[in-house]
Design an enzyme around this catalytic site. Sequence first.
Site, PDB file in Angstrom:
ATOM      1  N   GLU A 236     -12.442   2.699  16.414  1.00  0.00           N
ATOM      2  CA  GLU A 236     -11.250   3.448  16.031  1.00  0.00           C
ATOM      3  C   GLU A 236     -11.481   4.143  14.701  1.00  0.00           C
ATOM      4  OE1 GLU A 236      -7.703   1.094  15.414  1.00  0.00           O
ATOM      5  OE2 GLU A 236      -6.420   2.862  15.575  1.00  0.00           O
ATOM      6  N   GLU A 376      -4.652   0.627   1.791  1.00  0.00           N
ATOM      7  CA  GLU A 376      -4.833  -0.612   1.024  1.00  0.00           C
ATOM      8  C   GLU A 376      -5.863  -1.506   1.710  1.00  0.00           C
ATOM      9  OE1 GLU A 376      -1.790   0.690   1.776  1.00  0.00           O
ATOM     10  OE2 GLU A 376      -1.499   1.470  -0.240  1.00  0.00           O
TER      11      GLU A 376
END
Lengths: 407, 372
Positions: A236, A376
């Site tokens: 992905e 993050e």
Amino acid sequence: MAEYNEMSDEVLRERTRALLEEAHPEKCDSVTFRRAQYEHGLAWVHFPEGYGGLGLNPRMNVVVYDEITKHSKVVHHDPGEAIIGIGMGAPVVLTYGTDEMKKRLLPKIFSGEEIWCQLFSEPGAGSDVAGLATSAVRDGDDWILNGQKVWTTLAHISRWGMLIARTDPDVPKHDGLSYFILDMRAPGVEIRPLYQITGEAEFNEVFMTDVRIPNSHMLGKEGQGWRVAITTLMNERVAIGGGGSKKKGGGSAPLIKLWKDRKPGARSAAQEAILRDKVTRCYIENELLRMTSQRARAAQKSGNPGPEGSVSKLAHAESLKRMWEVAMDVMGSDALAFEHGYELRRSTPGIDTPRGLAKYQFLRSRANSIEGGTSEIMRNILGERVLGLPGEPRVDKTVPWKDVPRS
Amino acid sequence: MPIDMSFTEEHEELRATVRAFLVEVSDEQAVREHMSSERGYDRDIWRRLAEQLGLAGLIIPEEHGGAGASFVELLIAMEEMGRALLCSPYLGTSVFAASALLACADEATQKELLAGIASGEKIVSVAWVEPNGRWDLAGIELQARAKDDLWELDGAKSWVLDGHSADTLLVVARTDEGLELFRVDAGAEGLSRELVPSLDLTRKLAQIDLAATPASRVSRGDQTAALEQVLALTKAALAAEQVGGAEKCLEMAVEYAKTRLQFGRPIGSYQAIKHKCADMLVQVELAKSAAYNACFVAAGEEDDLLEAAALAKAHCSEAYFLAAAECIQIHGGMGFTWELPIHLYFKRAKASELFFGDAALQREIVADQIGI
Ligand SMILES: Cc1cc2nc3c(=O)[nH]c(=O)nc-3n(C[C@H](O)[C@H](O)[C@H](O)COP(=O)(O)OP(=O)(O)OC[C@H]3O[C@@H](n4cnc5c(N)ncnc54)[C@H](O)[C@@H]3O)c2cc1C
């Protein structure tokens, strides 16, 4: 390292021409052509023979593409909606599927006849996807599935879903997962649109109530779901993180056009200078991404890949958001209007003006730093896996999943 | 055609050789010693760098005694020098002056000075910017005066790299034809040179005053376009040096974050610190791409050097400064001390950002080049 079959560019080109003699993109539709392309082993040449490939180095895929474009004005690219199947479904089926599954599933992934979706995230498990709660309980030759998935892109038109479920809640979270291929038409699967910031619904909520899934649809072994999922997630990030245009100035071209077409006299000279600097920054950031993927390609070629590849998902996401923010500033007061409106709908057809597109992208680009791993999380990965910084103390690694606090 | 930014085995060998040499001659103690000398560098090291490694004349053609290498080799050398914070006249002499001579000077001058630079015997500096502090060519006001068959210079040049100790100055000045290059040797009449205490301790700068100083005109006709190229080449090389410094700052920060314990755990396990490091990594990797791209462009035939160099200088300046500033922050009080070398990088970072014009000026050049 994988061993690749040897084949010269010229032989591969000949094979591509043989394909074109049998099926020519200018003379047939995408499905017909791509079926033939698969049969000839020219779908993904790095896959083994018999599965749409020839066992070649993945670099050779461009040779096929190049030969096709040489002989055809029409190119049947990967259909947009097939992206999840092609980018993530096919590699995972190839790595973990039985021969029968590969024969059944791979051709239609490539032809685009069957759309795939990824059923990983849940309301309680996003970044921490290994903490998910959807349960699968064994019943004879089947598993019974109960739970809810969320943010499932394309679920509403999907034939198959890649799904992780918890098969053992009594062990630590990573150890109790199994990976399945779910028939999206199975009884008990309910799909509801989930509307997003743009008013569209690219994604869905998927509810599963007593859904039966045959044991033969498990990929990998029971309890090894996390390992299989990693294959999917790596692919992905490759699919999302590719990063930037290949052409000089390509990525920022829409912004540059908006800047050039800006309304004269809408700002003072000082304001113009400030904005010009912001636009230039965006141009530079896009160029940096382009140069970085070029450098990554060169490093890969010489067998010396460094961290240049792994920074692009993060850098790309953040710079795309900035670019569309600046585009709004360039449009100024005109950006107060949102012409295509917010009626809730599946997708917005025909946003074809540069301004309309920029306003749409201003909203859509917020997802870049959320989907496929938030920025993050990407910083954690860069810090820990690339720079070797220590991880955080964990409260969830050794405890049985059922005892871990969840929101 | 996209540029192929690949390095060959010879390139990797060059990198290893330069790195090993710098580890030997330019460790922190050596840097501190050299930077506190008036000259600002060590002559023996400079000679070895020229003779043993052939670096002083790296980009000088073989016919002039140099190595005849390209900007790809130069980028490798500069990156390593930046990492080691080498105190030397390399940027001023081997890059800036050598490029100016190659682009603008007549044959006789090239023959003499390039050979001198390559052998390590001559330090040559370009006197470019003036007290007005402007780095664009419009900032150059110094007017050369023809006197009989000779020329005279009156005025001042500022921030001249190694200007106080150079054997020869190449002064950029105006004639009726445009911008030209003049040669003034040390000891010339009316030439006064003064070392300026500099922010960056590892690079020496001088103020030059010229009072009816005799000079020889070494160019023929307007050099505006050539000088723009020279500036771009030098910025491309400096960008590579900035990358080396930034990489070193990132390494120091990460190393410290792994070993410094507070509240019972390494500070690098806190996301506030980890994420700073990740952001530094991203900026350093992007900076590398920009600097390499500019140097590969400089080494090749592409015509977008002005854009590539300005883009690299803009980004590498900011990336280096970010890396140095965050390195201080991650070290806490230790980062603020004289004892640790971080402040030397921090000062080098800011100074090299301002040298040749800050990031905003570089972006303006990019904007002009892409026609927006
Ligand atoms: C457009 C779009 C399409 C998507 N498509 C799919 C799909 O097809 N299939 C699918 O399975 N999923 C899909 N997702 C879901 C996506 O993978 C998740 O949204 C993502 O992983 C974040 O999870 P979350 O939304 O639960 O946020 P959370 O994980 O709850 O995060 C909330 C905030 O906390 C931060 N955070 C969380 N953990 C940490 C940590 N350890 N350290 C620091 N900060 C932390 C995050 O960065 C974020 O800022 C899609 C998402 C979007 C936006």
